[in-house]
Enzyme design. Sequence first.
Site, short mmCIF file in Angstrom:
data_model
loop_
_atom_site.label_atom_id
_atom_site.label_comp_id
_atom_site.label_asym_id
_atom_site.label_seq_id
_atom_site.Cartn_x
_atom_site.Cartn_y
_atom_site.Cartn_z
N ASN A 46 -3.67 -3.17 -5.37
CA ASN A 46 -3.66 -4.43 -4.62
C ASN A 46 -3.81 -5.65 -5.52
OD1 ASN A 46 -3.42 -3.27 -2.02
ND2 ASN A 46 -5.57 -2.70 -2.09
N HIS A 96 -2.19 -11.91 0.54
CA HIS A 96 -2.35 -11.73 1.98
C HIS A 96 -2.87 -13.02 2.63
CE1 HIS A 96 -2.62 -7.03 1.85
NE2 HIS A 96 -1.40 -7.49 1.74
N GLU A 155 6.21 -6.03 -6.90
CA GLU A 155 5.38 -4.80 -6.91
C GLU A 155 5.69 -3.96 -8.15
OE1 GLU A 155 3.00 -4.64 -4.86
OE2 GLU A 155 3.57 -5.37 -2.87
N HIS A 208 6.68 -10.88 1.54
CA HIS A 208 5.46 -10.25 1.02
C HIS A 208 5.40 -10.33 -0.51
CE1 HIS A 208 2.13 -7.46 0.70
NE2 HIS A 208 2.85 -6.64 -0.05
N GLU A 233 -8.24 5.41 -0.82
CA GLU A 233 -8.68 4.16 -1.44
C GLU A 233 -10.20 4.04 -1.54
OE1 GLU A 233 -6.06 0.79 -0.79
OE2 GLU A 233 -7.81 -0.52 -0.74
N ARG A 248 -7.24 3.56 -6.04
CA ARG A 248 -6.07 3.08 -5.32
C ARG A 248 -6.14 1.58 -5.05
NH1 ARG A 248 -2.80 5.85 -0.23
NH2 ARG A 248 -1.31 4.16 -0.05
N HIS A 256 -2.95 -9.09 -4.23
CA HIS A 256 -2.73 -8.99 -2.78
C HIS A 256 -3.79 -9.73 -1.97
CE1 HIS A 256 0.21 -6.09 -4.02
NE2 HIS A 256 0.53 -5.78 -2.78
N ARG A 301 -1.44 12.01 19.03
CA ARG A 301 -2.41 12.19 17.93
C ARG A 301 -1.78 12.70 16.64
NH1 ARG A 301 -5.54 13.93 22.31
NH2 ARG A 301 -7.00 12.31 22.90
N LYS A 309 0.02 4.65 3.66
CA LYS A 309 -0.65 3.54 4.35
C LYS A 309 0.28 3.03 5.43
CE LYS A 309 -3.75 1.26 1.10
NZ LYS A 309 -4.02 -0.03 0.46
N LYS A 351 2.84 5.21 -8.49
CA LYS A 351 2.16 5.21 -7.19
C LYS A 351 1.72 6.62 -6.82
CE LYS A 351 1.56 3.28 -2.82
NZ LYS A 351 1.98 2.30 -1.83
N1 LIG Z 1 2.21 0.62 3.27
C1 LIG Z 1 2.14 0.13 2.05
O1 LIG Z 1 1.58 0.75 1.14
C2 LIG Z 1 2.78 -1.20 1.77
C3 LIG Z 1 3.00 -1.60 0.44
C4 LIG Z 1 3.68 -2.80 0.21
C5 LIG Z 1 4.13 -3.56 1.29
N2 LIG Z 1 3.86 -3.15 2.56
C6 LIG Z 1 4.34 -3.92 3.71
O2 LIG Z 1 5.76 -3.96 3.66
C7 LIG Z 1 6.21 -5.13 4.32
C8 LIG Z 1 7.24 -5.81 3.46
O3 LIG Z 1 8.32 -4.93 3.28
P1 LIG Z 1 9.78 -5.46 2.94
O4 LIG Z 1 9.70 -6.41 1.84
O5 LIG Z 1 10.63 -4.27 2.84
O6 LIG Z 1 10.14 -6.33 4.24
P2 LIG Z 1 10.99 -6.02 5.56
O7 LIG Z 1 10.71 -4.69 6.07
O8 LIG Z 1 10.76 -7.18 6.46
O9 LIG Z 1 12.50 -6.05 5.03
C9 LIG Z 1 13.00 -7.21 4.48
C10 LIG Z 1 14.30 -7.68 5.16
O10 LIG Z 1 15.37 -6.89 4.67
C11 LIG Z 1 16.11 -6.33 5.76
N3 LIG Z 1 16.69 -5.09 5.25
C12 LIG Z 1 16.07 -3.92 5.07
N4 LIG Z 1 16.88 -3.07 4.43
C13 LIG Z 1 18.04 -3.71 4.22
C14 LIG Z 1 19.25 -3.36 3.59
N5 LIG Z 1 19.40 -2.18 2.99
N6 LIG Z 1 20.26 -4.27 3.58
C15 LIG Z 1 20.08 -5.50 4.13
N7 LIG Z 1 18.95 -5.90 4.72
C16 LIG Z 1 17.94 -5.01 4.75
C17 LIG Z 1 15.10 -6.21 6.84
O11 LIG Z 1 15.70 -6.11 8.10
C18 LIG Z 1 14.32 -7.51 6.65
O12 LIG Z 1 15.02 -8.58 7.22
C19 LIG Z 1 4.98 -6.00 4.56
O13 LIG Z 1 4.62 -5.90 5.92
C20 LIG Z 1 3.92 -5.36 3.69
O14 LIG Z 1 2.63 -5.54 4.19
C21 LIG Z 1 3.22 -1.99 2.81
#
Ligand SMILES: NC(=O)c1ccc[n+]([C@@H]2O[C@H](COP(=O)([O-])OP(=O)(O)OC[C@H]3O[C@@H](n4cnc5c(N)ncnc54)[C@H](O)[C@@H]3O)[C@@H](O)[C@H]2O)c1
Length: 438
Positions: A319, A326, A259, A339, A311, A315, A322, A195, A217, A301
Amino acid sequence: MAASASSLLAAAASSSCAAISSRLPAGAPAAASVPSASRHSCASLRASPARRHRSRFIASVAPTMQPPAESRVSTVVDVDLGDRSYPIYIGAGLLDEPDLLQRHVHGKRVLVVTNTTVAPLYLEKVTWALTHNNPNVSVESVILPDGEKYKDMDTLMKVFDKAVESRLDRRCTFVALGGGVIGDMCGFAAAAFLRGVNFIQIPTTLMAQVDSSVGGKTGINHPLGKNLIGAFYQPQCVLIDTDTLNTLPDRELASGIAEVVKYGLIRDAPFFEWQEKNMSALLAREPSALAYAIKRSCENKAEVVAQDEKESGLRATLNLGHTFGHAIETGIGYGAWLHGEAVAAGTVMAADMSHRLGWIDESIRKRVVDILEQAKLPITPPETMTVEKFKSIMAVDKKVADGLLRLILLKGPLGSCVFTGEYDRKALDETLHAFSNN
Ligand SMILES: NC(=O)c1ccc[n+]([C@@H]2O[C@H](COP(=O)([O-])OP(=O)(O)OC[C@H]3O[C@@H](n4cnc5c(N)ncnc54)[C@H](O)[C@@H]3O)[C@@H](O)[C@H]2O)c1
């Protein structure tokens, strides 16, 4: 009711934009002339404490910790959430500073959650940082398969399996080491395990450094929709070592820029103008440009999250693009587009619809298209996204309330937007038809 809510949001968005403008020097800073605090933060990557920049929004009741005097932290952005406030440390070489991480570890057991790509690059370094001169702490790790398509319940279960098999207790700390997928999954696991246990974000993609690691999030995807299962759960700290971007592929870097552009469009016109002048420096990974973009994004942010953590309104403006984005990610299969790529095309669609509604000038619509093109991001959805596909997926979006889809649209001058369900449905239909095959 809806009208007054959306005008409130518009007012909130533009007033916070004004507050930001007043902190920035007049005119958009060029890469070589970023505001003085930022210039220090990135040009001298080993910043002296006197030069360190600290951003705080809204008076806090619980001041967060200062980095040690000799630290390489060049910027600290505080996310102000009362007794759950936490710092975002930004700088180059921060993983070489064990104290920064260790001060936020609770208990003696740590579980690092990472993936098959990031583990060979940084797991050893992070394990060292957690244990150096700290023999009381033991570190376990779980290495997940890499990719958006693994942001699911089965993969999440591997984190719980490891935690339970290792007999971790409530005093353990989870550490997310990776991009947004790892951060979202590790955070959700930390929220649910026993939890709720402590957790730390070490984002290693630009996307995660400018957006996903900040604000709490967390969650996973459902086959029918992105991020539909999750929790709000804040970390103890976010540690951004900008050196980790050295290994990030170009396509992933560009994805994160989508972003960065968003913050400019929704609430920070001077930042958007700075990006227009400095996009080539960002794509060339000029350290001063990247450090400024990360700092300014985190400040934006943090300011939004401090005002609206869960949100209920403001907040949601984060999006922008998005809802369309999405739908693209879900429609073509998770991971087929990154993404940020889906968000970029979605942002162009949101700008198109805003223009059809008469809410923004043609010049702003064009600047949105131009900057995303300059960032080498897609400006139209994939061909397989039909109007029907968009509609059916958008119908299960998180922003549907009482059967009404609310959208974040640009409205007014650069840097302002609204979150509203009050728009002419015809404009949405026209936008979908303009960008889809049928
Ligand atoms: N929680 C939130 O507020 C929020 C906001 C925006 C996006 N997201 C989520 O984030 C995700 C996208 O994140 P992302 O773009 O980081 O994708 P990801 O986590 O898939 O990373 C992208 C790629 O880069 C690789 N990688 C990571 N760090 C590296 C590094 N330093 N060197 C080489 N390779 C590296 C990863 O293994 C992956 O293959 C989505 O699922 C999206 O929904 C969440």
